[in-house]
Structure formats: C-alpha cells, structure tokens
Design an enzyme around this catalytic site. Structure first.
Site, mmCIF file in Angstrom:
data_model
loop_
_atom_site.group_PDB
_atom_site.id
_atom_site.type_symbol
_atom_site.label_atom_id
_atom_site.label_comp_id
_atom_site.label_asym_id
_atom_site.label_seq_id
_atom_site.Cartn_x
_atom_site.Cartn_y
_atom_site.Cartn_z
ATOM 1 N N HIS A 232 0.801 -1.234 0.000
ATOM 2 C CA HIS A 232 0.000 0.000 0.000
ATOM 3 C C HIS A 232 0.833 1.283 0.000
ATOM 4 O O HIS A 232 0.287 2.373 -0.020
ATOM 5 C CB HIS A 232 -0.952 0.029 1.197
ATOM 6 C CG HIS A 232 -0.272 0.213 2.518
ATOM 7 N ND1 HIS A 232 0.363 -0.802 3.162
ATOM 8 C CD2 HIS A 232 -0.125 1.299 3.303
ATOM 9 C CE1 HIS A 232 0.873 -0.371 4.289
ATOM 10 N NE2 HIS A 232 0.601 0.919 4.406
HETATM 11 N N1 UDP Z 1 -3.371 -6.238 8.678
HETATM 12 C C1 UDP Z 1 -4.604 -6.867 8.768
HETATM 13 N N2 UDP Z 1 -5.281 -7.144 7.606
HETATM 14 C C2 UDP Z 1 -4.777 -6.885 6.376
HETATM 15 C C3 UDP Z 1 -3.499 -6.267 6.310
HETATM 16 C C4 UDP Z 1 -2.815 -5.936 7.474
HETATM 17 O O1 UDP Z 1 -5.085 -7.168 9.856
HETATM 18 O O2 UDP Z 1 -5.440 -7.179 5.361
HETATM 19 C C5 UDP Z 1 -2.700 -5.873 9.952
HETATM 20 C C6 UDP Z 1 -1.343 -6.510 10.228
HETATM 21 O O3 UDP Z 1 -1.322 -6.911 11.587
HETATM 22 C C7 UDP Z 1 -0.362 -5.390 9.989
HETATM 23 C C8 UDP Z 1 -1.173 -4.177 10.378
HETATM 24 O O4 UDP Z 1 -2.482 -4.485 9.927
HETATM 25 O O5 UDP Z 1 0.785 -5.494 10.779
HETATM 26 C C9 UDP Z 1 -0.719 -2.846 9.836
HETATM 27 O O6 UDP Z 1 -0.699 -2.905 8.491
HETATM 28 P P1 UDP Z 1 -0.509 -1.755 7.444
HETATM 29 O O7 UDP Z 1 0.296 -2.404 6.404
HETATM 30 O O8 UDP Z 1 -1.822 -1.191 7.081
HETATM 31 O O9 UDP Z 1 0.286 -0.552 8.126
HETATM 32 P P2 UDP Z 1 1.813 -0.211 8.359
HETATM 33 O O10 UDP Z 1 2.299 -1.178 9.389
HETATM 34 O O11 UDP Z 1 2.543 -0.319 7.069
HETATM 35 O O12 UDP Z 1 1.817 1.177 8.866
#
Ligand code: UDP
Length: 397
Positions: A232
């Site tokens: 993303h």
């Molecule tokens: N996650 C989830 N469902 C999804 C994708 C991610 O539950 O379809 C969770 C997972 O635990 C991940 C967290 O959301 O560590 C954060 O993800 P995201 O990639 O949105 O944010 P970032 O960590 O890059 O800020």
C-alpha cells in the site's frame, strides 16, 4: 487517593489499533487509570476499522472525531482542530499517540500547544527542551513506537515520526536503534524508555483465536505452501510503472507458487484506475480479497511460507514468527527485522530470485528481538504510573 488519571489513547488507522489494544486492556485493569479511546477517523471503512475493534476486543471508541480522508495538510489540520476541542472539554492527564500516521503528529501538536495556553504568564520557559519529563505539566504526550527512522524524508510517515518525537515528553521505543536515533537527534536520555514491541502483545493476546481460524483452508491452501502479499505504500502503488512491474512479477510467481493478496483500498483504487484489477482477478493461483480483519489476516501470516510486503507492521510480525519476509522497499525504519529477523529488502527486479532462495531453504531463522515478548503493555503501564502518580499513590496501589 486522587481521582483516576484520564489517559487518551489515540487511534486513527489500521496499524494503530493493534498498538492501542493491549494498552487499553492493561490500563483497564488498573484502579487509578481511566483509559479513553479517541478515534480520529482516518480509516473509517468497516474492514479497515470496526473489524479491528471487534477482533481486538475493544469497546466502541469513547470519542470519534470523524475526520476521514484528505490531503496530508487537510487531514492533519482537521484532526488538530477537532482534537483541540476535545482536549478543552475532557482535560486528560496524558495523551498516548502511536505509530506514524498524520493523527499521531496532529494530536501531539494540539496537545503540546494547549498546555501552553493554560499558563498565560509562563509560556514555553517553564518547559525546557530537551530535559527531564516535567511531571507537573498537563497533558503530557507519550509516543509509543518512538525513534524509528527510515532516513527517507520523501515518506510522509518519516516526517510524522521526526516531528512527533521532537515534541513528545515520553518516548517509548521498540528496539535499541530507536534509542540510538533519538539520542543522536539530541533528545534527553531521561525521556526515552525501551519498552519493546506492543504489536507482539496483540499477537500473543489473540494467538489462541488466530490458531483456530485456519484461514488458508478457505482458499483451498495447505500450511506452508503459499505466499501472502500486502502492498500500500505510495512508492509502490501510486506509480503506474512500478505498479505494472509488480503485477507482472506477481503473475510470474503464481505460475509455481500460490499467492493470497488482501488488497488495501488505496491499492485497489490504483489497480482499478490503471486497468490491472481485472487482469489480476483472472490469474489462477492469485487469490485477491478485501483487506482482512486482524484474526483472519494473522492466520494467513502464521501458515504462510513467506510474505511479500511494504508494510511496517508485517515486517515485525514475520520476524517474530520466523517467517521469511520480502519487503519491496529501498529502506526500512525497522532495521532490526533485517539484522536479527527474517526480513530482506528487495526490488521488483530481484523479487523472484529472493522467492526462489526463500522457498528453497527449509530453515526458519528466528531470533526474537529483545523485549518483543508480549509484555510491552505492562512496561508501558509501569512507566505511566511512575510519571502520573506520586510515590505515595504508587505505594497505596
Ligand atoms: N493487517 C490486517 N489485515 C490486512 C493487512 C494488514 O489485519 O489485510 C494488519 C497486520 O497486523 C499489519 C497491520 O495491519 O501489521 C498494519 O498494516 P498496514 O500495512 O496497514 O500498516 P503499516 O504497518 O505499514 O503502517
């Protein structure tokens, strides 16, 4: 004993919910604490927000600012305006911000400015920076997941991290590199405490439920036979040439190795606008889905052979679980996942090679970083208690 201490926990977007949940539950058990969840509304879809409150056993947020989408300045500004009002109405003792989203910075800014307004004659001179945590000022701001740096200022998250850490009173870091970065930037040592990784608390708290779900079966996949994909970051999905190269690579990979890809709303929008969504949807062995709720997603992580991602949180979860992680980024603000964990940075050009290497090796290398142990929330609660309660009150508890 004085009245309960009101502690705002700021939640805005998907990666925040698994960071506030363990802290909310731990504070709820403390007789002196009144934890209050403030949802700014940066993520508002059911499957990007409500599903996480349900899965992580959180109550409906006590306050919802309903900010929604917008440019960075619009979002940051709207959160500041709405949160300033709430601060005036509710007067918390402590504001806990987590991670690196726009609301993290916006709520920090609103808080550190409002307390100056409380003291018409004193101004900033009463709060020398850098310096010890001044236990008398209210509200204090604490940043959970402080000190992480990608050293890439083209990432909006990096700007939020740097500005938040400059302003917050208490800086809770997940790893030694966090402490080093903050000290290098001139932050006073007394403000920094290494508490570990709070996301691992959520993972361990929910582990029995995660292990029961067996989500892979719903795609007809066996444990250890597939890869999981999440993407993303703007650098990957907002650039049509890069997005196209990624789609081509995913198609090649699925010729020999099934992939499950829960698609972030931002990524889906870009895939649809560029005409790639229909193409991906027809590839056998590529299982597209909506973004998944926490328990279902973590079940897929647990049973995967490897993960391809650009997410910050997923790099940490895979390191903790010892699952190979291929991160499609030039840098990471979580270098410990590379130096101690299973994470490898790669480009779209080197992705296939990395997959061949990761799937050829049977070994699951797993060195859990120090204090990634499921007890970070307890250490944070102890830290809060030390700052908000005087010694006599602590003893009475
Ligand atoms: N996650 C989830 N469902 C999804 C994708 C991610 O539950 O379809 C969770 C997972 O635990 C991940 C967290 O959301 O560590 C954060 O993800 P995201 O990639 O949105 O944010 P970032 O960590 O890059 O800020």
């Amino acid at each position: 004993m004085s009245p309960k201490k009101t502690i705002h926990l700021i939640a805005a977007a998907r990666p925040n919910f698994m960071k506030i949940a363990p802290l909310y539950h731990a504070l709820s058990r403390e007789p002196w604490a009144n934890p209050v969840i403030v949802h700014t509304g940066q993520h508002y879809d059911t499957n990007m927000s409500d599903a996480f409150f349900r899965d992580l056993l959180l109550p409906v947020p006590h306050y919802h600012l309903g900010i929604g989408s917008g440019t960075h300045a619009e979002q940051t500004g709207k959160v500041m305006i709405a949160y300033e009002r709430l601060l005036n109405e509710t007067r918390p003792d402590l504001v806990v911000v987590v991670g690196d989203v726009n609301s993290t910075l916006a709520c920090t800014l609103a808080t550190v400015k409002i307390r100056y307004a409380d003291r018409p004659s004193g101004g900033g001179r009463r709060f020398p920076l850098p310096g010890n945590v001044n236990r008398a000022i209210r509200p204090l701001v604490a940043h959970l997941e402080a000190g992480l740096r990608s050293f890439d200022r083209s990432m909006p998250e990096e700007i939020n991290r740097i500005a938040t850490d400059t302003l917050a009173d208490i800086l809770w870091t997940p790893s030694a590199d966090g402490n080093e970065n903050l000290l290098w930037e001139g932050v006073s040592r007394e403000k920094i405490e290494r508490v570990g990784n709070i996301m691992i608390d959520s993972l361990e708290m929910m582990r029995p439920k995660i292990e029961k779900i067996r989500m892979a079966k719903q795609y007809g996949l066996e444990q250890g036979t597939y890869g999981l994909v999440t993407l993303h970051r703007p650098a990957n999905v907002d650039e049509p040439a890069q997005l196209r190269a990624i789609c081509t690579a995913l198609e090649k990979i699925t010729q020999t190795f099934p992939l499950v890809f829960p698609v972030h709303p931002r990524t889906r929008k870009q895939l649809e606008q560029n005409g790639y969504w229909q193409v991906l949807a027809q590839i056998p062995n590529l299982f597209l889905s909506e973004p998944l709720p926490y328990l279902q997603f973590m079940s897929l992580v647990f049973d995967s052979r490897l993960v391809i991602t650009d997410s910050g949180g997923v790099q940490e979860e895979t390191t903790y679980l010892g699952i190979p992680c291929l991160t499609l980024r030039e840098n990471t603000e979580r270098p410990i996942t590379v130096s101690e964990g299973t994470n490898r940075l790669c480009t779209v050009e080197t992705l296939l090679q990395h997959i061949a290497k990761a799937t050829a090796s049977k070994e699951r290398r797993s060195r859990k970083p120090l204090l990634w142990d499921g007890h970070t929330a307890d250490r944070v609660v102890a830290s809060i208690q030390q700052v908000l309660l005087d010694a006599k009150e602590v003893m009475l508890d």
